[in-house]
Design a protein around this motif. Structure first.
Motif, short mmCIF file in Angstrom:
data_model
loop_
_atom_site.label_atom_id
_atom_site.label_comp_id
_atom_site.label_asym_id
_atom_site.label_seq_id
_atom_site.Cartn_x
_atom_site.Cartn_y
_atom_site.Cartn_z
N PRO A 62 1.14 -1.00 0.04
CA PRO A 62 -0.27 -0.11 -0.18
C PRO A 62 1.02 1.06 0.24
O PRO A 62 1.92 0.78 0.03
N VAL A 63 0.22 2.43 -0.74
CA VAL A 63 0.92 4.01 -0.87
C VAL A 63 0.54 5.11 -0.23
O VAL A 63 -1.05 4.99 0.01
N PRO A 64 1.08 5.18 0.68
CA PRO A 64 0.60 6.82 1.54
C PRO A 64 0.18 7.83 0.45
O PRO A 64 0.94 7.93 -0.81
N LEU A 65 -0.60 8.40 0.31
CA LEU A 65 -1.01 9.44 0.08
C LEU A 65 -0.14 10.49 -1.05
O LEU A 65 0.33 10.87 -2.05
N LYS A 66 1.01 11.17 0.36
CA LYS A 66 1.66 12.16 0.13
C LYS A 66 2.70 11.05 -1.43
O LYS A 66 3.03 12.16 -2.45
#
Length: 292
Positions: A62-66
């Motif tokens: 999973p990838v953070p929004l930033k």
């Protein structure tokens, strides 16, 4: 869970922006610039969605929004808004820590595309044999809601009579031989729901437009495992269809033979049924399980 199309997501995002009440103007120049930056077209929103999906596809975790904003070049608030809409539709999943990954809806769509490509490739050799044996057009149709969509066809070239069963063409379930196969699969209650929902509109004077007549017709289909369209989609064109099942026994397509009415031969029905059964076996259907 209600699934939403990409178009619905895009239009929703678009209209939510252009209909938002504007804040008090600080200056005409500032407001104009802000509105110009925000009033993106649906096409631009789709491009941004594709960017986000593309970046997510390159990450196993999973990838953070930033990080998503950084890699796509989008402002974090813009990325957050689009990701929120895609999360609601199942195209993206959001974790508790505010991280994102590709959603299950993409898997569903990918499986559907894969099954249809496999179906067409598997069916074509048998379709060509049926075409050679009869000299008539052979069609492969799948269900899409209340319609049949034709995804493959061999053309006879023997007649100038226009046949509606071209690749990509659509027709109502109750007027098509293939559609009748799928209605039988639905069962009586859902058949009645279909009739109420659609109103059974006619395509020709021969189309079935009354529920009792449709129920009688579908009972014949159920008993003989073959369906007919007698000038019901297009005047002067008749069809014979039989169902194709996958390895789980589900009806996934209909194989139909279409001819001008003057060349129609109901004696071809067993050959159509045998060809459909051959394709079903190639898809892994053993026939051990009763059709639903």
């Amino acid at each position: 869970m209600t699934l939403v199309s990409l178009g619905e997501i895009t239009l929703g995002l678009y209209h939510s922006r252009v209909t938002q009440p504007r804040k008090a103007q600080v200056s005409t120049k500032t407001t104009t610039a802000a509105n110009g930056a925000e009033a993106k077209s649906p096409i631009q929103v789709i491009e941004r969605m594709m960017k986000l999906l593309d970046v997510l596809s390159h990450h196993a975790d999973p990838v953070p929004l930033k990080q998503l904003a950084l890699e796509t070049g989008l402002h974090p608030s813009t990325a957050h808004r689009i990701l929120g809409a895609m999360t609601q539709s199942g195209f993206v999943e959001r974790g508790d820590a505010g991280v994102y990954r590709l959603g299950i809806r993409l898997l569903e769509l990918g499986s559907l595309v894969k099954s249809r490509i496999s179906l067409r490739e598997t069916a074509m050799p048998a379709m060509l044999k049926l075409h050679a044996a009869t000299g008539e057009s052979v069609n492969l149709g799948v269900r899409d809601g209340d319609e049949i969509v034709y995804v493959e066809r061999t053309s006879s070239g023997r007649s100038s009579v226009r046949v509606v069963h071209i690749v990509g063409a659509r027709a109502p379930l109750h007027t098509t031989a293939t559609g009748k196969l799928f209605l039988v699969e639905d069962g009586l209650e859902r058949i009645r729901d279909y009739a109420k929902r659609t109103g059974l509109p006619p395509s020709t004077a021969a189309s079935i437009t009354q529920l009792p007549a449709l129920e009688r017709e579908l009972d014949k289909v159920r008993r003989h495992s073959v369906a007919f369209d007698l000038d019901e989609v297009e005047a002067g064109v008749r069809c014979i269809a039989a169902g194709i099942r996958d390895d789980g026994g589900d009806l996934v397509a209909g194989l139909s033979l279409s001819t001008p009415s003057e060349r129609f031969n109901p004696d071809w029905a067993p050959l159509v049924r045998e060809t459909a059964e051959q394709i079903s076996r190639a898809l892994g259907y053993s026939g051990a399980d009763k059709p639903r």
